[in-house]
Enzyme design. Structure first.
Site, PDB file in Angstrom:
ATOM      1  N   ASN A 210       6.813  -4.707  13.940  1.00 26.95           N
ATOM      2  CA  ASN A 210       6.928  -3.460  13.177  1.00 26.95           C
ATOM      3  C   ASN A 210       6.209  -2.336  13.910  1.00 26.95           C
ATOM      4  O   ASN A 210       5.656  -2.551  14.986  1.00 26.95           O
ATOM      5  CB  ASN A 210       6.385  -3.650  11.756  1.00 26.95           C
ATOM      6  CG  ASN A 210       4.938  -4.098  11.784  1.00 26.95           C
ATOM      7  OD1 ASN A 210       4.061  -3.376  12.233  1.00 26.95           O
ATOM      8  ND2 ASN A 210       4.692  -5.335  11.342  1.00 26.95           N
ATOM      9  N   PRO A 305       2.370 -16.950   6.180  1.00 27.61           N
ATOM     10  CA  PRO A 305       1.285 -17.090   5.189  1.00 27.61           C
ATOM     11  C   PRO A 305       0.747 -15.717   4.792  1.00 27.61           C
ATOM     12  O   PRO A 305       0.610 -14.842   5.651  1.00 27.61           O
ATOM     13  CB  PRO A 305       0.213 -17.892   5.944  1.00 27.61           C
ATOM     14  CG  PRO A 305       0.547 -17.745   7.386  1.00 27.61           C
ATOM     15  CD  PRO A 305       2.012 -17.512   7.490  1.00 27.61           C
ATOM     16  N   ASP A 306       0.485 -15.515   3.507  1.00 24.80           N
ATOM     17  CA  ASP A 306      -0.122 -14.251   3.060  1.00 24.80           C
ATOM     18  C   ASP A 306      -1.637 -14.378   3.220  1.00 24.80           C
ATOM     19  O   ASP A 306      -2.318 -15.024   2.417  1.00 24.80           O
ATOM     20  CB  ASP A 306       0.268 -13.957   1.609  1.00 24.80           C
ATOM     21  CG  ASP A 306      -0.134 -12.542   1.219  1.00 24.80           C
ATOM     22  OD1 ASP A 306      -1.201 -12.073   1.664  1.00 24.80           O
ATOM     23  OD2 ASP A 306       0.632 -11.886   0.488  1.00 24.80           O
ATOM     24  N   LYS A 337      -0.417  -4.579  -6.820  1.00 21.10           N
ATOM     25  CA  LYS A 337      -0.966  -5.428  -5.757  1.00 21.10           C
ATOM     26  C   LYS A 337      -2.430  -5.756  -6.035  1.00 21.10           C
ATOM     27  O   LYS A 337      -2.877  -6.878  -5.832  1.00 21.10           O
ATOM     28  CB  LYS A 337      -0.839  -4.690  -4.425  1.00 21.10           C
ATOM     29  CG  LYS A 337      -0.655  -5.600  -3.261  1.00 21.10           C
ATOM     30  CD  LYS A 337      -0.082  -4.878  -2.063  1.00 21.10           C
ATOM     31  CE  LYS A 337       1.389  -4.580  -2.237  1.00 21.10           C
ATOM     32  NZ  LYS A 337       2.024  -4.012  -1.056  1.00 21.10           N
ATOM     33  N   LYS A 341      -2.730  -9.692  -6.460  1.00 21.96           N
ATOM     34  CA  LYS A 341      -3.392 -10.402  -5.352  1.00 21.96           C
ATOM     35  C   LYS A 341      -4.889 -10.577  -5.594  1.00 21.96           C
ATOM     36  O   LYS A 341      -5.615 -11.013  -4.710  1.00 21.96           O
ATOM     37  CB  LYS A 341      -3.162  -9.645  -4.038  1.00 21.96           C
ATOM     38  CG  LYS A 341      -1.723  -9.708  -3.529  1.00 21.96           C
ATOM     39  CD  LYS A 341      -1.661  -9.505  -2.016  1.00 21.96           C
ATOM     40  CE  LYS A 341      -0.240  -9.367  -1.541  1.00 21.96           C
ATOM     41  NZ  LYS A 341      -0.121  -9.343  -0.086  1.00 21.96           N
TER      42      LYS A 341
HETATM   43  O1  C5P Z   1       2.323  -7.733  -0.174  1.00 15.82           O
HETATM   44  P1  C5P Z   1       2.197  -6.809   0.983  1.00 15.82           P
HETATM   45  O2  C5P Z   1       2.636  -7.421   2.279  1.00 15.82           O
HETATM   46  O3  C5P Z   1       2.847  -5.475   0.764  1.00 15.82           O
HETATM   47  O4  C5P Z   1       0.630  -6.522   1.067  1.00 15.82           O
HETATM   48  C1  C5P Z   1       0.100  -5.779   2.120  1.00 15.82           C
HETATM   49  C2  C5P Z   1      -1.307  -6.243   2.358  1.00 15.82           C
HETATM   50  O5  C5P Z   1      -1.293  -7.649   2.549  1.00 15.82           O
HETATM   51  C3  C5P Z   1      -1.922  -5.678   3.607  1.00 15.82           C
HETATM   52  O6  C5P Z   1      -3.303  -5.540   3.370  1.00 15.82           O
HETATM   53  C4  C5P Z   1      -1.642  -6.733   4.661  1.00 15.82           C
HETATM   54  O7  C5P Z   1      -2.607  -6.719   5.690  1.00 15.82           O
HETATM   55  C5  C5P Z   1      -1.737  -8.005   3.846  1.00 15.82           C
HETATM   56  N1  C5P Z   1      -0.861  -9.091   4.294  1.00 15.82           N
HETATM   57  C6  C5P Z   1      -1.403 -10.247   4.797  1.00 15.82           C
HETATM   58  N2  C5P Z   1      -0.594 -11.284   5.184  1.00 15.82           N
HETATM   59  C7  C5P Z   1       0.737 -11.196   5.082  1.00 15.82           C
HETATM   60  C8  C5P Z   1       1.317 -10.017   4.569  1.00 15.82           C
HETATM   61  C9  C5P Z   1       0.493  -8.984   4.174  1.00 15.82           C
HETATM   62  O8  C5P Z   1      -2.633 -10.336   4.917  1.00 15.82           O
HETATM   63  N3  C5P Z   1       1.507 -12.199   5.476  1.00 15.82           N
END
Ligand code: C5P
Length: 404
Positions: A210, A305-306, A337, A341
């Site tokens: 991105n 992974p988030d 969020k 989260k």
């Molecule tokens: O849910 P979303 O991707 O929009 O949330 C954005 C936040 O989550 C940002 O702080 C980004 O660094 C973090 N993020 C993460 N791991 C991912 C996707 C997003 O830590 N796989």
């Protein structure tokens, strides 16, 4: 730590014989890596020419409040927005009086009144003028208005008298300025920051990524370090140098970023997820370059992974801050969020055409449980410092509340 590196210092010069030292001040600021722009009062121009100041600063010098040429390039609002700090040196008795009385009758006084950044003045005047009760009353007023005064020094004066009123020497001013960018709000705390994009391989030569430049995350890491934090910066590929005194852990993929963060998070007090992590990766990256034999090509993608959610869902999570980059319904998504989260804070920015990604400026809406604030458009470095200030405040509030 060279805390002046990259800082935007607006140097105001008012009318006094010490104005000759301002040229040296600019030179020394630039030597320390600061970006200096000069604003002069009309009477300052009697003591030193704008041409001299332009030559030493390498930038156009601003004098007039309503200068149609300057307005086109950088008007007073842009200048106020640009600056990280305003230093008026020398600050004459008359200039201090005007600001103390709230007058905005020239560019420099207007900037001092309009500033949302620290204003520092280095008084320079005859000792009788300094000791005059009127000046002392203005000094008290300025301090009341959160203006910091550096000096004056005591000694021989240009007028032949001896006493208080000398402008501090450029090096003394620069050291004081450098110190003012450092704080102890995160002193001794381990702060883990993610930054930049991640790259997810499609085949050995192509990837999904991105437009994130990493600039915001790097600025946040630097600001946390300047606030005394022990910073670990887990960063995807970027073109910028990591800040000094920050431990840099370079990664490529979301999975690597996840592993790197998890290896560091146990003893972290604060986690700031500024990375634009790829949400999906290829289920199976090809091991050879994919040929363009077909008109269509399907890629099966799998969620990454988030990292942020993983950190926030730990048994004993650190103070956790997420970013939300959205093209629409910014504050709604950001507040969702925060709750979904389980974050302590979320910093939301609008992204899209020429906004957010890969730009120098940004604006943020910051939310936490029960509160929020809007940080006006400014260079990312400046926003990062404001954000770190907010994070440190909330972190300490939360810890104090938990201790009771
Ligand atoms: O849910 P979303 O991707 O929009 O949330 C954005 C936040 O989550 C940002 O702080 C980004 O660094 C973090 N993020 C993460 N791991 C991912 C996707 C997003 O830590 N796989």
């Amino acid at each position: 730590m060279n805390s002046l590196l990259g800082k935007r210092i607006l140097l105001g010069v008012s009318g006094g014989i010490a104005a000759y030292k301002s040229a040296d001040l600019v030179r020394k600021l630039r030597e320390r890596g600061a970006d200096a722009r000069v604003v002069m009062t009309r009477s300052a121009c009697e003591f030193i020419t704008p041409l001299t100041m332009q030559a030493v600063s390498g930038k156009p010098v601003h004098v007039e409040l309503l200068d149609y040429k300057a307005e086109g390039a950088m008007g007073h609002i842009d200048l106020a927005r640009w600056a990280d700090m305003i230093l008026v040196a020398p600050a004459s008795a008359n200039f201090m009086s005007r600001v103390a009385q709230g007058q905005a009758d020239d560019l420099l006084s207007t900037l001092c009144l309009a500033a949302s950044v620290p204003v520092i003045m280095a008084p320079a005047m005859n000792q009788q003028m300094w000791l005059n009760p009127a000046t002392q009353r203005n000094v008290a007023l300025l301090k009341d208005y959160q203006v910091t005064l550096l000096g004056p020094g005591v000694g021989d004066q240009a007028c032949g008298e001896t006493g208080p009123g000398r402008m501090l020497e450029p090096l003394e001013l620069i050291d004081a300025l450098a110190k003012s960018f450092l704080s102890d709000r995160m002193s001794g705390l381990k702060v883990v920051v993610t930054a930049g994009p991640t790259r997810e391989a499609i085949d050995p030569v192509r990837y999904i990524s991105n437009r994130s430049s990493g600039r915001m995350g790097y600025a946040v890491a630097r600001a946390a370090s300047e606030a005394g934090g022990h910073v670990v910066l887990v960063s995807g590929p970027t073109a910028i140098d990591p800040p000094e005194h920050v431990r840099h852990c370079p990664v490529i993929t979301a999975a690597e970023m996840h592993n790197s963060v998890m290896a560091e998070i146990d003893d972290a007090a604060i986690f700031i997820a500024a990375a634009a992590v790829a949400d999906y990766r290829c289920n199976q990256a090809a091991d050879k370059k994919i040929k363009k034999d077909n008109d269509e090509l399907e890629l099966l993608l799998k969620k990454t992974p988030d990292i942020l959610a993983a950190v926030a869902n730990r048994k004993l999570p650190p103070f956790t801050v997420g970013f939300a980059a959205e093209t629409h319904s910014l504050s709604d998504y950001a507040q969702q969020k925060l709750i979904n989260k389980k974050l302590d804070m979320v910093a939301a920015n609008q992204v899209g055409e020429n906004q957010g990604f890969d730009t120098k400026d940004n604006e943020l809406e910051v939310f936490w449980s029960g509160g929020g604030v809007r940080l006006e458009r400014a260079p990312k470095e400046k926003l990062a410092r404001q954000l770190i200030h907010l994070i440190a405040n909330r972190y300490h509030e939360k810890n104090t509340a938990q201790a009771h």
